[in-house]
Write a protein that holds these residues in place. Structure first.
Motif, short mmCIF file in Angstrom:
data_model
loop_
_atom_site.label_atom_id
_atom_site.label_comp_id
_atom_site.label_asym_id
_atom_site.label_seq_id
_atom_site.Cartn_x
_atom_site.Cartn_y
_atom_site.Cartn_z
N ARG A 107 -10.22 0.36 12.64
CA ARG A 107 -9.04 -0.15 11.95
C ARG A 107 -8.14 -0.97 12.86
O ARG A 107 -7.39 -1.83 12.40
N GLY A 132 -7.29 5.92 3.97
CA GLY A 132 -6.90 5.49 2.62
C GLY A 132 -7.14 4.01 2.40
O GLY A 132 -7.80 3.34 3.20
N ARG A 133 -6.55 3.50 1.33
CA ARG A 133 -6.75 2.10 0.95
C ARG A 133 -6.33 1.14 2.07
O ARG A 133 -7.04 0.20 2.41
N ALA A 134 -5.14 1.41 2.65
CA ALA A 134 -4.63 0.53 3.70
C ALA A 134 -5.53 0.58 4.94
O ALA A 134 -5.73 -0.45 5.61
N ASP A 135 -6.07 1.75 5.23
CA ASP A 135 -6.98 1.87 6.39
C ASP A 135 -8.27 1.08 6.15
O ASP A 135 -8.80 0.45 7.06
N GLN A 136 -8.74 1.14 4.91
CA GLN A 136 -9.96 0.40 4.58
C GLN A 136 -9.70 -1.11 4.70
O GLN A 136 -10.52 -1.86 5.22
N ALA A 137 -8.52 -1.52 4.22
CA ALA A 137 -8.15 -2.94 4.34
C ALA A 137 -8.07 -3.33 5.82
O ALA A 137 -8.51 -4.42 6.21
N ARG A 227 -13.03 8.36 1.15
CA ARG A 227 -12.19 7.65 0.18
C ARG A 227 -13.06 6.55 -0.43
O ARG A 227 -13.43 5.60 0.26
N VAL A 229 -14.40 3.41 -2.79
CA VAL A 229 -13.84 2.06 -2.91
C VAL A 229 -14.59 1.35 -4.04
O VAL A 229 -15.77 1.60 -4.26
N ASN A 230 -13.90 0.50 -4.79
CA ASN A 230 -14.62 -0.22 -5.84
C ASN A 230 -14.76 -1.71 -5.46
O ASN A 230 -14.09 -2.20 -4.55
N GLU A 233 -11.59 -3.91 -5.18
CA GLU A 233 -10.77 -3.59 -4.01
C GLU A 233 -11.35 -4.22 -2.75
O GLU A 233 -10.62 -4.82 -1.96
N HIS A 237 -9.60 -6.91 -0.31
CA HIS A 237 -9.40 -6.71 1.14
C HIS A 237 -9.95 -7.91 1.91
O HIS A 237 -9.35 -8.37 2.88
#
Ligand SMILES: C[S@@+](CC[C@H](N)C(=O)[O-])C[C@H]1O[C@@H](n2cnc3c(N)ncnc32)[C@H](O)[C@@H]1O
Length: 271
Positions: A107, A132-137, A227, A229-230, A233, A237
């Protein structure tokens, strides 16, 4: 990922636990996920150098290096990196020289040669482990930050269907029984998962039991938070990171992402 042995066997320290879990990971993926040809083909198209985030024990990075590419692998787990290093050495000196392994977080890491990679990827659901979402981004942004203009980014994630998720109600599921190469021990993998729909998170407990017939088995327990992801999303990202989505595919042959696809393979290009 965390892990602890909870049963019979000599007391072990944290490093030994991590080493055992890394070994068990390799036994887990001994049933080929089928993604290597995709990365070999993309590497042939893009050329190197290549960056793999969450490189693990080098399942993909080592054959890519053996194929003549300069590969950098990043992972948070030194035990996994150690296995990757050994696997590369086992192939030969030239392969080991072409594989650079770096302990770091997908990340946040920014290597000194960021901006020079022609292929960068996060394979086989590792994006689920980022938080979470922000970490994946943030992990997708790391791919983008390391690519040269025109370089290719890939993220591969499983898309569980309703039936898969319905099984994630805490029940214990026998995944497999295998013989461990080298030791001849029989290893059993059992898992229990809980799906939290609100957060899109699967909490997974995996139990490995290893032993020789007639001996008390050693048990290892690992817990993971995945977590999900679709495809939308993932595409968002990629675009937010300055990548242009080339394909959102539904398999490793880069076939169409049709309803019911089991996975999404994002292929994007740095502008
Ligand atoms: C499923 S394994 C994948 C290994 C390898 N890429 C493969 O395809 O076989 C996931 C790996 O992600 C690593 N990992 C988890 N969170 C990470 C993070 N934030 N940054 C880097 N690596 C991470 C774990 O240590 C583990 O080695």
């Amino acid at each position: 990922m965390t892990g602890e042995p909870i049963a019979a066997g000599a007391p072990v320290n944290g490093e030994a636990v991590a080493a055992a879990l890394a070994r068990l990971y390799d036994l887990d993926v001994s049933e080929d996920p089928g993604d290597l040809d995709l990365y070999l083909a993309l590497a042939a198209r893009s050329g190197g150098p290549i960056l793999e985030l969450a490189v693990g024990s080098g399942r993909l990075a080592v054959p890519l290096a053996a194929g003549g590419h300069d590969v950098t692998g990043v992972d948070t787990d030194p035990a996994m990196l150690d296995r990757a290093r050994r696997a590369a050495n086992d192939v030969g000196k030239a392969t080991a020289r072409r594989l650079r392994l770096v302990e770091g977080d997908a990340r946040t890491i920014r290597l000194e040669d960021a901006g020079t990679f022609n292929l960068a990827f996060i394979p086989l659901n590792s994006i689920f482990l980022m938080g979470g979402r922000a970490d994946q981004a943030a992990a997708v942004a790391t791919l983008a930050a390391h690519l040269a203009p025109g370089g290719i980014a890939v993220v591969d994630a499983w898309l569980p269907d309703a039936e898969d998720l319905a099984r994630y109600d805490g029940r214990l599921i026998l995944e497999w029984v295998r013989e461990e190469p080298g030791t001849g021990r029989t290893v059993t993998k059992t898992g229990s998962a809980h799906f939290d729909q609100t957060m899109g998170v699967v909490r997974l407990t995996t139990i490995f039991e290893a032993g020789l017939p007639g001996e008390a088995p050693v048990r290892w327990v690992r817990t993971d938070r995945l977590r999900l992801v679709n495809p939308d999303e993932l595409a968002a990202h990629a675009e937010a990171a300055g990548l242009e989505v080339e394909t959102l595919a539904g398999d490793y042959d880069l076939g169409e992402l049709a309803p019911g696809a089991e996975r999404v393979v994002l292929v994007a290009r740095r502008r």
